[in-house]
Design an enzyme around this catalytic site. Structure first.
Site, PDB file in Angstrom:
ATOM      1  N   ASN A   9       0.880  -1.174   0.000  1.00 53.50           N
ATOM      2  CA  ASN A   9       0.000   0.000   0.000  1.00 53.50           C
ATOM      3  C   ASN A   9       0.915   1.221   0.000  1.00 53.50           C
ATOM      4  OD1 ASN A   9      -1.772   2.070   0.506  1.00 53.50           O
ATOM      5  ND2 ASN A   9      -2.383   1.352   2.551  1.00 53.50           N
ATOM      6  N   TRP A  10       0.998   1.860  -1.137  1.00 48.80           N
ATOM      7  CA  TRP A  10       1.931   2.996  -1.257  1.00 48.80           C
ATOM      8  C   TRP A  10       1.426   4.235  -0.521  1.00 48.80           C
ATOM      9  CZ3 TRP A  10       3.796   3.169  -7.124  1.00 48.80           C
ATOM     10  CH2 TRP A  10       4.484   1.983  -7.402  1.00 48.80           C
ATOM     11  N   LYS A  11       0.152   4.252  -0.171  1.00 41.59           N
ATOM     12  CA  LYS A  11      -0.466   5.418   0.476  1.00 41.59           C
ATOM     13  C   LYS A  11      -0.228   6.677  -0.380  1.00 41.59           C
ATOM     14  CE  LYS A  11      -0.165   3.070   4.872  1.00 41.59           C
ATOM     15  NZ  LYS A  11      -0.075   3.139   6.314  1.00 41.59           N
ATOM     16  N   HIS A  96      -9.427   1.082   4.876  1.00 45.81           N
ATOM     17  CA  HIS A  96      -8.174   1.319   5.590  1.00 45.81           C
ATOM     18  C   HIS A  96      -8.437   2.235   6.778  1.00 45.81           C
ATOM     19  CE1 HIS A  96      -4.108   2.449   6.581  1.00 45.81           C
ATOM     20  NE2 HIS A  96      -3.714   1.384   5.925  1.00 45.81           N
ATOM     21  N   GLU A  98      -6.856   4.632   7.919  1.00 43.61           N
ATOM     22  CA  GLU A  98      -6.645   6.062   7.629  1.00 43.61           C
ATOM     23  C   GLU A  98      -7.875   6.656   6.943  1.00 43.61           C
ATOM     24  OE1 GLU A  98      -2.906   5.427   5.627  1.00 43.61           O
ATOM     25  OE2 GLU A  98      -2.061   4.785   7.545  1.00 43.61           O
ATOM     26  N   GLY A 173       2.732   2.167  10.851  1.00 43.25           N
ATOM     27  CA  GLY A 173       3.708   3.247  10.736  1.00 43.25           C
ATOM     28  C   GLY A 173       4.381   3.603  12.045  1.00 43.25           C
ATOM     29  N   SER A 213       3.643  -2.207  10.382  1.00 46.08           N
ATOM     30  CA  SER A 213       5.093  -2.293  10.613  1.00 46.08           C
ATOM     31  C   SER A 213       5.662  -3.667  10.268  1.00 46.08           C
ATOM     32  CB  SER A 213       5.428  -1.904  12.057  1.00 46.08           C
ATOM     33  OG  SER A 213       5.035  -0.561  12.295  1.00 46.08           O
ATOM     34  N   GLY A 234       2.935  -1.161   4.260  1.00 42.51           N
ATOM     35  CA  GLY A 234       2.997   0.271   3.980  1.00 42.51           C
ATOM     36  C   GLY A 234       4.419   0.703   3.684  1.00 42.51           C
ATOM     37  N   GLY A 235       5.093   1.240   4.694  1.00 46.12           N
ATOM     38  CA  GLY A 235       6.429   1.813   4.515  1.00 46.12           C
ATOM     39  C   GLY A 235       7.408   0.920   3.767  1.00 46.12           C
TER      40      GLY A 235
END
Ligand code: 13P
Length: 252
Positions: A9-11, A96, A98, A173, A213, A234-235
Site C-alpha cells: 500500500n503505497w499510500k 483502511h 486512515e 507506521g 510495521s 505500507g512503509g
C-alpha cells in the site's frame, strides 16, 4: 485452499515518475523468480494506468487504495470503481484505518464501496483493526467483528471474492508490530467469525493478511502462523528491496 499474498500500500507517496520507477524495479526483481505468494501493489489513482501495463500480470497484480461509494456522476474529485477497473487494476483497498479515521468512512459507506468494487470485477482488500485504547481495553475482537458488518451483507459467493487485512492501528507506521502470537490470536478469531457467518469452507478459503510495521525482519515469523496468510505492507513497500524481502519470507 486460500492464497498467500503480499500486498503493498503505497499510500500518498511517490510522484508518477517515482512510482513508475518503483514498479519497474520490482517487476525486474521478480522477473526470474517464482514467488510463493501472490504479489499486489496498490498505488495512488494517478499511477494506475501507467503502472498496470508495466508489470507482468502473471507476477504482480495492481490495485487502487480507495474508490468512490457512488457509481458515477457529480461527485467532484472522486474516482469510481469502474474507472479503477478501466485502468487494468484488479484490486482495491477499502476500509483502511486512515480512510475510516481521516475521511470518516462508516460501515455503511464501506458496504457501498465493497459492493461497487465487486460489481466492477475488482477484488476488495478489506481492512479491519482496532486502535490502541480498544486493544488496551481488550475490545479488539468486538471492534473487528463490528467492522466486518460492511462485508457480512454480501452473499457467500461475493464474500469469497474478497481479501481481509487485519491492521491494528497502533502498529501502523509506528514500528511497533503485533507479535506473531497476537496476530495469530485475532486472525483465528476473524476466521471463526467468518465461519460463523458463511461456514467453515468459506472461512478456510479466505486470505487474511496482517498489516502494521511488517518488514523483512519480522515477516517470516508472522507469516508462519497458521491464520496469517500474508501481509499488507505500507512503509516497506516503498523500497523494492524491502518489499522483495517480505515476499521472500514465503520462499524459505
Ligand atoms: P506500515 O507497514 O507502514 O506500518 O503500514 C501498514 C499499512 O497501513 C498498510 O496498509
Amino acid at each position: 485452499m486460500r492464497k498467500n499474498i503480499v500486498a503493498g500500500n503505497w499510500k500518498m507517496n511517490k510522484t508518477l515518475q517515482e512510482g513508475i520507477a518503483l514498479a519497474k524495479e520490482l517487476n525486474e526483481m521478480l522477473a526470474n523468480e517464482k514467488p510463493n505468494c501472490d504479489v499486489i501493489i496498490c498505488t495512488p489513482f494517478i499511477h494506475l494506468a501507467s503502472v498496470t501495463p508495466l508489470v507482468d500480470p502473471a507476477k504482480i497484480g495492481v490495485g487502487a487504495e480507495n474508490c468512490a461509494d457512488k457509481e458515477s456522476g457529480a461527485y467532484t474529485g472522486e474516482v469510481s470503481a469502474a474507472m479503477v477497473a478501466s485502468t487494468g487494476a484488479k484490486y482495491v483497498i477499502l476500509g483502511h484505518s486512515e480512510r475510516r479515521a481521516y475521511y470518516h468512512e462508516t460501515v455503511e459507506i464501506l458496504e457501498e464501496k465493497v459492493k461497487l468494487a465487486l460489481a466492477h470485477g475488482l477484488t476488495p482488500i478489506f481492512c479491519i483493526g482496532e486502535v490502541l485504547e480498544e486493544r488496551e481495553a481488550n475490545k479488539q475482537n468486538e471492534v473487528v467483528a463490528a467492522q466486518l458488518a460492511s462485508v457480512f451483507s454480501l452473499s457467500a459467493e461475493d464474500f469469497s471474492k474478497i481479501i481481509l487485512a487485519y491492521e491494528p492501528v497502533w502498529a501502523i507506521g509506528t514500528g511497533k508490530t503485533a507479535t506473531p502470537e497476537q496476530a495469530q490470536e485475532i486472525h483465528a478469531f476473524i476466521r471463526s467469525t467468518v465461519a460463523g457467518k458463511y461456514g467453515q469452507e468459506v472461512a478456510d478459503n479466505c486470505s487474511i493478511l496482517y498489516g502494521g510495521s511488517c518488514k523483512p525482519s519480522n515477516a517470516k515469523e508472522l507469516f508462519a502462523k497458521p491464520d496469517v496468510d500474508g501481509g499488507l505492507i505500507g512503509g516497506a513497500a516503498l523500497k523494492a528491496a524491502d518489499f522483495k524481502g517480505i515476499i521472500d519470507a514465503f520462499n524459505n
